[in-house]
Design an enzyme around this catalytic site. Structure first.
Site, mmCIF file in Angstrom:
data_model
loop_
_atom_site.group_PDB
_atom_site.id
_atom_site.type_symbol
_atom_site.label_atom_id
_atom_site.label_comp_id
_atom_site.label_asym_id
_atom_site.label_seq_id
_atom_site.Cartn_x
_atom_site.Cartn_y
_atom_site.Cartn_z
ATOM 1 N N ASP A 1 -25.930 -41.660 -4.828
ATOM 2 C CA ASP A 1 -25.558 -42.937 -4.212
ATOM 3 C C ASP A 1 -24.114 -42.938 -3.744
ATOM 4 O O ASP A 1 -23.743 -43.690 -2.844
ATOM 5 C CB ASP A 1 -25.778 -44.084 -5.207
ATOM 6 C CG ASP A 1 -27.262 -44.295 -5.399
ATOM 7 O OD1 ASP A 1 -27.834 -43.644 -6.294
ATOM 8 O OD2 ASP A 1 -27.853 -45.048 -4.615
ATOM 9 N N ALA B 1 -29.842 -44.642 -1.138
ATOM 10 C CA ALA B 1 -28.568 -44.713 -0.411
ATOM 11 C C ALA B 1 -28.708 -44.598 1.119
ATOM 12 O O ALA B 1 -28.210 -45.464 1.845
ATOM 13 C CB ALA B 1 -27.606 -43.671 -0.974
ATOM 14 N N ARG C 1 -25.140 -54.894 -2.751
ATOM 15 C CA ARG C 1 -25.263 -53.866 -3.796
ATOM 16 C C ARG C 1 -23.993 -53.023 -3.730
ATOM 17 O O ARG C 1 -23.691 -52.440 -2.680
ATOM 18 C CB ARG C 1 -26.500 -52.971 -3.584
ATOM 19 C CG ARG C 1 -27.812 -53.647 -3.941
ATOM 20 C CD ARG C 1 -28.949 -52.633 -4.065
ATOM 21 N NE ARG C 1 -29.047 -52.054 -5.384
ATOM 22 C CZ ARG C 1 -29.829 -51.006 -5.672
ATOM 23 N NH1 ARG C 1 -30.535 -50.413 -4.726
ATOM 24 N NH2 ARG C 1 -29.902 -50.545 -6.899
HETATM 25 O O1 MRU Z 1 -31.646 -48.388 -7.284
HETATM 26 P P1 MRU Z 1 -32.135 -47.448 -6.213
HETATM 27 O O2 MRU Z 1 -33.608 -47.261 -6.237
HETATM 28 O O3 MRU Z 1 -31.606 -47.824 -4.847
HETATM 29 O O4 MRU Z 1 -31.483 -46.049 -6.600
HETATM 30 C C1 MRU Z 1 -31.690 -44.958 -5.739
HETATM 31 C C2 MRU Z 1 -31.143 -43.690 -6.262
HETATM 32 O O5 MRU Z 1 -30.475 -43.636 -7.271
HETATM 33 C C3 MRU Z 1 -31.377 -42.468 -5.423
HETATM 34 O O6 MRU Z 1 -31.480 -41.330 -6.220
HETATM 35 C C4 MRU Z 1 -30.197 -42.285 -4.451
HETATM 36 O O7 MRU Z 1 -29.978 -43.453 -3.715
HETATM 37 C C5 MRU Z 1 -30.394 -41.154 -3.527
HETATM 38 S S1 MRU Z 1 -31.614 -41.508 -2.316
HETATM 39 C C6 MRU Z 1 -31.699 -40.257 -1.186
#
Ligand code: MRU
Length: 336
Positions: free
Chosen positions: A235, A48, A89
């Protein structure tokens, strides 16, 4: 501890291609907004807060590449780029937060040169702020960890998921920096293995002890008394739920059953207090991600597949939310 950035501006926008890790550490330069969108959708840049910075720099990139000499036309181009980037996304709120923040900063300028400068200045501020915020959040969260703790984490909420330091892993880094011995259990995080490819790699880089497990092993480890705390990133945090990588909810339910604290570490930019769980679109990804493993088909042709990227954990399963403004125990929420 590794302090290098995962996304930066150096005569253009650069990022670490996370799909190549842990084998190769390859920086790639973004030569168009379309290329950035491809990088976001294929998870070359992911997590995120990193998406927040990618969105912010995406507007600076659109301004940098624009050839118009008319400021109104340039703003119209940036608005088009903004919509395309935000749509790439849907779940992590930081992406649209970063895009909108830079678009706002650029929109009030009068010449194309001023628009370009303002966009880049604001994007750099978003990126630098991310590291500062993660370090404050880390310090706040480190107080919740005890010397000798075994901490389970899911996905990658480390420096790769941010511009630097990390959120869930930032808390662990800050605790280690304060002299506490922490052992991390990293869930591999199927289907795309952010835990085994990225979290395990980051922790090894920082000499923090880490044991890799499959996602379905967390319950058994909790039952054996081998997990003291769970920390994950987020996220999006709505009024009633934490959206994070698919599988997070399972760990939260298991943690409640075994009376283990379940912490969520996230900056205020991840909070979306205008919406509830039901309002949020959870990204569904290509079935191929589940049907193949390391390029080899592992499921029969024609099988039906469900592949959501995220799940929602109700706030009543969360022991505390760790933010740069302090630690909040739901139903208490930070002021955003
Ligand atoms: O699909 P991704 O790899 O973007 O998912 C990321 C996550 O779910 C993380 O746990 C979240 O973004 C927190 S990152 C500090």
């Amino acid at each position: 501890m590794c302090e290098s950035r995962t996304i930066w501006w150096d005569g253009g926008l650069w990022l670490i291609d996370q799909t190549k890790l842990p084998g190769e550490l390859i920086p790639i330069k973004m030569s168009s907004v379309r290329q950035l969108i491809e990088a976001i959708q294929s998870l070359r840049v992911r997590g995120a807060p990193a998406l927040g910075a990618a969105g912010a720099y995406g507007i600076a990139l659109a301004a940098d590449l624009s050839r118009t000499s008319n400021p109104f036309d340039m703003i119209a181009e940036l608005e088009t780029a903004a919509e395309m980037i935000k749509d790439s996304r849907p779940t992590a709120v930081n992406l649209s937060w970063g895009v909108d923040r830079v678009l706002r900063a650029a929109s009030s300028r009068e010449s194309t040169e001023e628009i370009r400068e303002a966009a880049l200045r604001e994007a750099e501020e978003v990126a630098e702020e991310d590291i500062r915020i993660n370090k404050s959040l880390g310090k706040n969260g480190a107080k919740l960890l005890d010397d000798g703790d075994c901490v389970l984490t899911h996905c990658n909420a480390g420096r790769l998921a941010c511009v630097g330091w990390g959120t869930a892993l930032g808390v662990i880094r800050s605790a280690v920096q304060a002299g506490k011995r922490i052992h991390v259990y990293a869930c591999e995080t199927r289907p795309l293995n952010q835990g085994s490819r990225l979290t395990a790699w980051e922790l090894i880089q920082d000499d923090i002890p880490v044991t890799l497990i499959c996602d379905n092993m967390s319950g058994s480890l909790m039952r054996k008394g081998r997990i003291d705390k769970v920390i994950v990133g987020a996220d999006r945090i709505t009024k009633d739920a934490v959206f994070n990588k698919i599988g997070t909810y399972n760990h939260a339910v298991l943690a409640r059953y075994h009376k283990i604290p379940f912490y969520v570490a996230a900056p205020l930019s991840t909070f979306d207090q205008r919406h509830e769980e039901a309002d949020i679109i959870v990204e569904e990804r290509d079935p191929e991600e589940i049907c193949s493993l390391a390029g080899k088909r592992v499921a029969p042709e024609g099988v039906d597949v469900y592949n959501p990227a995220f799940d929602a954990t109700p706030l009543d399963l969360v022991t505390a939310l760790i933010t740069e403004k302090g630690v909040f125990r739901p139903p208490l929420m930070p002021p955003v």
